[in-house]
Design an enzyme around this catalytic site. Sequence first.
Site, mmCIF file in Angstrom:
data_model
loop_
_atom_site.group_PDB
_atom_site.id
_atom_site.type_symbol
_atom_site.label_atom_id
_atom_site.label_comp_id
_atom_site.label_asym_id
_atom_site.label_seq_id
_atom_site.Cartn_x
_atom_site.Cartn_y
_atom_site.Cartn_z
ATOM 1 N N GLY A 78 0.819 -1.216 0.000
ATOM 2 C CA GLY A 78 0.000 0.000 0.000
ATOM 3 C C GLY A 78 0.843 1.251 0.000
ATOM 4 N NE ARG A 142 -2.353 -4.264 -1.234
ATOM 5 C CZ ARG A 142 -1.965 -3.663 -0.114
ATOM 6 N NH1 ARG A 142 -1.106 -4.232 0.694
ATOM 7 N NH2 ARG A 142 -2.436 -2.472 0.203
ATOM 8 C CG ASP A 173 4.195 -9.857 5.094
ATOM 9 O OD1 ASP A 173 4.656 -10.338 6.152
ATOM 10 O OD2 ASP A 173 3.200 -10.313 4.505
ATOM 11 C CE LYS A 199 4.659 0.375 2.519
ATOM 12 N NZ LYS A 199 3.816 -0.460 1.652
ATOM 13 C CB THR A 200 3.433 0.659 6.913
ATOM 14 O OG1 THR A 200 2.055 0.600 7.304
ATOM 15 C CG2 THR A 200 4.262 0.512 8.174
ATOM 16 C CG ASP A 202 -1.241 0.148 8.655
ATOM 17 O OD1 ASP A 202 -1.845 1.087 8.091
ATOM 18 O OD2 ASP A 202 -1.457 -1.043 8.389
#
Lengths: 556, 556
Positions: A78, A142, A173, A199-200, A202
Amino acid sequence: MINKNALATARSSYKPKLPGVLCGNSPIRTSSLKQDGDTEIRALFPMTYDMAPVTFEGDAQTPGTSSPLRIGVILSGGPAPGGHNVIAGLFDAIKQIHSGSTVFGFLNGPDGLLKNKGIELDATTIDRFRNTGGFDIIGSGRTKLESEEDFQKSLATASAQNLTGLVVIGGDDSNSNASKLAEYAKAQGASICIVGVPKTIDGDLKGGGIETSFGFDTACKVYSSLIGNIQRDAISARKYWHFIKLMGRSASHIALECALQTQPNITIISEEVSSRKLTLREIVDGIADTIAYRAANGEQFGSVLIPEGLIEFVPEMGNLISELNELLAAHGEAFNGLSSLPQKREFVSAKLSSPAAALYRNLPDDIANQLILDRDPHGNVQVARIDTQRLLIDLVEAQLKEMKAAGTFKGSFSPLPHYFGYEGRCAAPSNFDADYTYTLGFTAALLLRERLTGYIAAVGGLTRPASEWVAGGIPLARMMNLERRHGKMVPVIKKALVELDSPTFLEFANNRDTWAKSSCYIFAGPIQYFGPSEVCDQTAYTLQLEHAAQAAHSLT
Amino acid sequence: MINKNALATARSSYKPKLPGVLCGNSPIRTSSLKQDGDTEIRALFPMTYDMAPVTFEGDAQTPGTSSPLRIGVILSGGPAPGGHNVIAGLFDAIKQIHSGSTVFGFLNGPDGLLKNKGIELDATTIDRFRNTGGFDIIGSGRTKLESEEDFQKSLATASAQNLTGLVVIGGDDSNSNASKLAEYAKAQGASICIVGVPKTIDGDLKGGGIETSFGFDTACKVYSSLIGNIQRDAISARKYWHFIKLMGRSASHIALECALQTQPNITIISEEVSSRKLTLREIVDGIADTIAYRAANGEQFGSVLIPEGLIEFVPEMGNLISELNELLAAHGEAFNGLSSLPQKREFVSAKLSSPAAALYRNLPDDIANQLILDRDPHGNVQVARIDTQRLLIDLVEAQLKEMKAAGTFKGSFSPLPHYFGYEGRCAAPSNFDADYTYTLGFTAALLLRERLTGYIAAVGGLTRPASEWVAGGIPLARMMNLERRHGKMVPVIKKALVELDSPTFLEFANNRDTWAKSSCYIFAGPIQYFGPSEVCDQTAYTLQLEHAAQAAHSLT
């Protein structure tokens, strides 16, 4: 064709701040190697486990190498604000190392590496994307690099492209897989070096030397701006309760950070729900009680923040979803043969355990339908697709009806659902994220200059001015834990969930009763790029509180 | 308790720009009185129809009066960015006129006037709300001042509060009623003067000397920022079609302005749908064809803007809704006696005309349910509650399935619904809206100083720098039209819908095919307060294009 408005044009000339240690020739300093560690993980990563963290120093010695680099880059998973600046930082650094260096961008994520599909990234292209949001410079994807076949294909592409290095920009991941690929490459004697970048949005890729993942800062600021606007509407119109679901696959960091930035009446933290083993009923009771309390004080409005991952953290719902996944896998054909939705719901109800069936039968129709209809390619329930905000509204509405009949709620309840996610993943990065990502990319290039592999770029001291940040790398294998996945133990980077004894959660917990009862909303406002430093350069509260607690701890 | 973050603190000290004509003593200049006009309207407004527009001039003559003013103020209807600055401008102006002047704020809209509930607004309070969004300084409300009884109560309150003037900040309906109240007050010999201020994010209160309503600029910029972020996500993830419904009760000005700011693939304009008498099927076909075209070019993603009011503008849906309203009014008891939703749907289907019944039976279940369940206190379908974005997704999905079977669509379709409205109504005002609203409030005060009543504050030349704006008032009665409401003709200010020969629509129409086929998104970015003028002070395209067309017209 991309068109820019005046803001985008002005913003494109922003020069991200680099730490002082990266402004010179930045020789490398290697920490002492720790011989301890996890024997099982060490056995899985014999080539890349016993490596020491490294940092760069700012004095003007001769750099490690001055031959041209050819670096491949992948955007994985994402999108998160700042991805383009990672690539810009990488590009500027390798050009500084040697003007003949080049960056090759693989298209649409790891898939581009497997299929050797990509484009040369030249200065014109890079310039067009500086300080912009999105991952559209090369696209993301992905696809997971997991099998030995994937690794072989990856190395074949690397060889065909004459890559000296590969940068994988991704979450837990993708970085776990980057680590495995680095281990594999080294074991095969391949010369390519592989470096990850955290990166994220979240915010759950942190710890072990990583202070935060990029994109979290910007995404939280975008969501907080919207929550602030909605809260101002709530207190102006004085008749709506806004139920706002916030993106974040598992961890509740986004909801928690937004709560600190906006002071909503109610914020649900999935990790607390799980830890206290709350039922859906108990969550709903808590919300309804606050609504009744406020109504009694003439405030028939409010705000509720709901983390996207909540459903799976409610133990009884987690059980229901697991049972549904197993049941639909086992009886998929019979289930798919049924024509009507009520038949399908009855079919699964009959096969669920008694408590799961009771819970399932009590869910509102649309949620009960979503749970059996929206499944991913593996046949699993798509938790992110569940309209948790509408589920809670339905259940709270029913509860308030009961309370009204019992005389414990005297008021009206007008709920409005919202879901914010796609609004923040591709926003143009805040100053913090613009600087942080540029520095991460720059650092990744220096790690590759040093011919290091299996490292993740790490930039620290992030609550200090950017000029004082430290930069270096951490061995990815050292971040691994063994987790059960699809029935077997595999090494992965553990998602950092919200800790209930963390300073961030405690700050929230200490204030939430006040925020619930009175309306002390903060109207965060939109991200600013040009104003006073205290307006434009403020980091997330999560980072500030964690650093303050560490500083206090190190003093004692 | 309101808490401010660094941005809010910095922003609170912004000094809104005033036109030069309001910086001196601003004597008044009255235009020549037009004796023409509408005889029916004139007959309804004998006291306030034959008045001339006025403007203020900037030279330093003696002002008209120097006795203290006592002004009541009402915020009416849905919030719009800048309402607080109208009150701040009003406050600063009356204090400048006479330091003994006072402002009394009626609580929660016209209801506060009817019930004489309000608060004194002192300098400390005003300062706390400068340049902020929301209507929470005194709250808003949707009570309408319509009957003679309402007018009597209003005058009684005005008298009890010793008001010399009343400022009504509202949309077309509230200003229509302000006009009637002014007429009534004058006919009764009451001394109070009443002045309106044009507010609505919908942008449909304009014309006859009003260039735009306040809040439209900010709301469109907030929505465009979100649309831009979502489009960046679309072109990064490359797999989602985003269906975005935008607030705006009737007119499509918001959707049109956002389209110009962001260049989405598809924008539906309600007024065009109505004018071309498009069916739902034709709209869906158009969207599906664009999706198929883009999929054939490898772009399985996109953006669709949908105005909130669309449903009522689709002739067949408008008919269906009218029939439902009548049917449910006539058979409400029998309908309410039915226990299940399918029974209720069957009940209404049997009573609808044959084309309406056919359309109703073909609607997705959740929309068919919404049409009969969500009704307002008058029993009418609540059109704003209909999830038009989900309706279109369902219908497009079905259409693409057919096209896939026929071989005319080869691709996948992953739609995501969004609705933006509450995110923009209470945003902190853009520089334009901050300046415009402050000037409107200042102008309202000067009109009341001149003892003018039945006027609406009018500020013009809005695409020029604020220092060059003109300011004055327009007789509200002159803006009236006779419209049929509940079976009888009543004078109201006509909502300004999107004209299909307007420069704004033509600009859109000339470009939409290109925007549909290629991805030429503009990523608008968040509202900026501190940057370069071309970034911070740009007005809406709608205003720019209308002014450019007028300038061109006046040259010929």
